[in-house]
Motif scaffolding. Sequence first.
Motif, PDB file in Angstrom:
ATOM      1  N   UNK A 185      44.910  25.275  25.139  1.00 43.59           N
ATOM      2  CA  UNK A 185      44.111  26.378  24.610  1.00 43.59           C
ATOM      3  C   UNK A 185      44.741  26.927  23.336  1.00 43.59           C
ATOM      4  N   UNK A 186      43.949  26.948  22.271  1.00 46.63           N
ATOM      5  CA  UNK A 186      44.364  27.528  20.994  1.00 46.63           C
ATOM      6  C   UNK A 186      43.534  28.781  20.773  1.00 46.63           C
ATOM      7  N   UNK A 187      44.203  29.919  20.601  1.00 51.89           N
ATOM      8  CA  UNK A 187      43.493  31.190  20.419  1.00 51.89           C
ATOM      9  C   UNK A 187      44.045  31.893  19.185  1.00 51.89           C
TER      10      UNK A 187
ATOM     11  N   UNK B  20      48.619  27.452  24.089  1.00 47.22           N
ATOM     12  CA  UNK B  20      48.996  27.465  25.501  1.00 47.22           C
ATOM     13  C   UNK B  20      48.780  26.075  26.104  1.00 47.22           C
ATOM     14  N   UNK B  21      49.836  25.510  26.615  1.00 49.50           N
ATOM     15  CA  UNK B  21      49.774  24.174  27.215  1.00 49.50           C
ATOM     16  C   UNK B  21      49.087  24.237  28.579  1.00 49.50           C
ATOM     17  N   UNK B  22      48.562  23.111  29.050  1.00 50.39           N
ATOM     18  CA  UNK B  22      47.959  23.093  30.377  1.00 50.39           C
ATOM     19  C   UNK B  22      48.954  23.508  31.449  1.00 50.39           C
ATOM     20  N   UNK B  23      48.512  24.387  32.341  1.00 50.88           N
ATOM     21  CA  UNK B  23      49.348  24.779  33.479  1.00 50.88           C
ATOM     22  C   UNK B  23      49.109  23.829  34.638  1.00 50.88           C
ATOM     23  N   UNK B  24      47.904  23.297  34.698  1.00 49.23           N
ATOM     24  CA  UNK B  24      47.591  22.290  35.702  1.00 49.23           C
ATOM     25  C   UNK B  24      47.734  20.904  35.102  1.00 49.23           C
TER      26      UNK B  24
END
Length: 336
Positions: free
Chosen positions: A98-100, A60-64
């Motif tokens: 984020x890597x999950x 998930x790439x940064x949203x901010x």
Amino acid sequence: MKRAISSLMFVAGLALVPAVHAEQSPSYGPHLEGFDYPHAIRRFEFSSQRQPLEMGYMDVAPAGKANGRAVVLMHGKNFCAATWEESIAVLSQQGYRVIAPDQIGFCSSSKPERYQFSFAQLAHNTRALLRSLDLEKVTIIGHSMGGMLASRFALNYPQMVEQLVLVNPIGLEDWQAKGVPYAPIEQLYQSQLKTDFEKIKAYQQKFYYNGNWKPRYDRWVNMAAGMYAGDGKEIVAWNQALTSDMVFTQPVIHEFDTLSVPTLLLIGGKDRTAPGANRAPQEVAQGLGNYPELGRQATAMIPNAKLVPFPELGHSPQVEAPDVFHEALLNNLKQH
């Protein structure tokens, strides 16, 4: 994810629970097919122990505004990467990538018939995933069993770890050394085959949430129970048995004094998780899972460690009180 589900002891009235609950519980495939992940699942294909495997993961790439940092979230034994849903949203909004991942044997990832499960192997697999994503330095956050894995990752690959965060990790005590008897894998497997929604919920209500249940927790029970309700029940139960053996026989607590990375412990004080406690003599079982004391002891063992206690929260503070948990997490990530 506990607990081991296999360790459940139910109240007599549990057998009287209406069948409607089972009818309402969803059924998922052996790789959690049909479950709605919060973000797209990608596939990391690799070979391990002479067989092709796949790790499902969210990237998930940064949203901010991007802050240039990456966080890897490691799930517990009775959990999946999806359980980090709210944490992913908060961290992304704060500029983190984020890597999950779902580890091999769990959730959306491969469930091999034969595999030498070890925390070292799972850490090696995760390092291979991160290298494929060109990530050289990350913050590792591990919850429950994921805390044991995160610790092993930091022990084996300290050069890749910016900071280690342990959220109510199991393995803050060596259950076998304290007198919990060993259970053969076949015994664990037979217990796992009996797993269903009501058994998982009863265990989590007792040990995770101090008897306090909220309807929104049902989503995560359904996530786990749905794989047992599907046509992959046997391979799911077999992998859960194999990983239960890994958890019990591979403590990391004895190496905590050699951790060389900054470490943050976020500990819910109402947690009483102690895998295998139901197999132990009563006098042994009563002394297990004392998380307030275990958190203090672990912090004293780990060089450069900080403890943030949540006295009124249980095993999953990020689920139980996300606002409180994420405020503490972000404050300490920023300080570091």
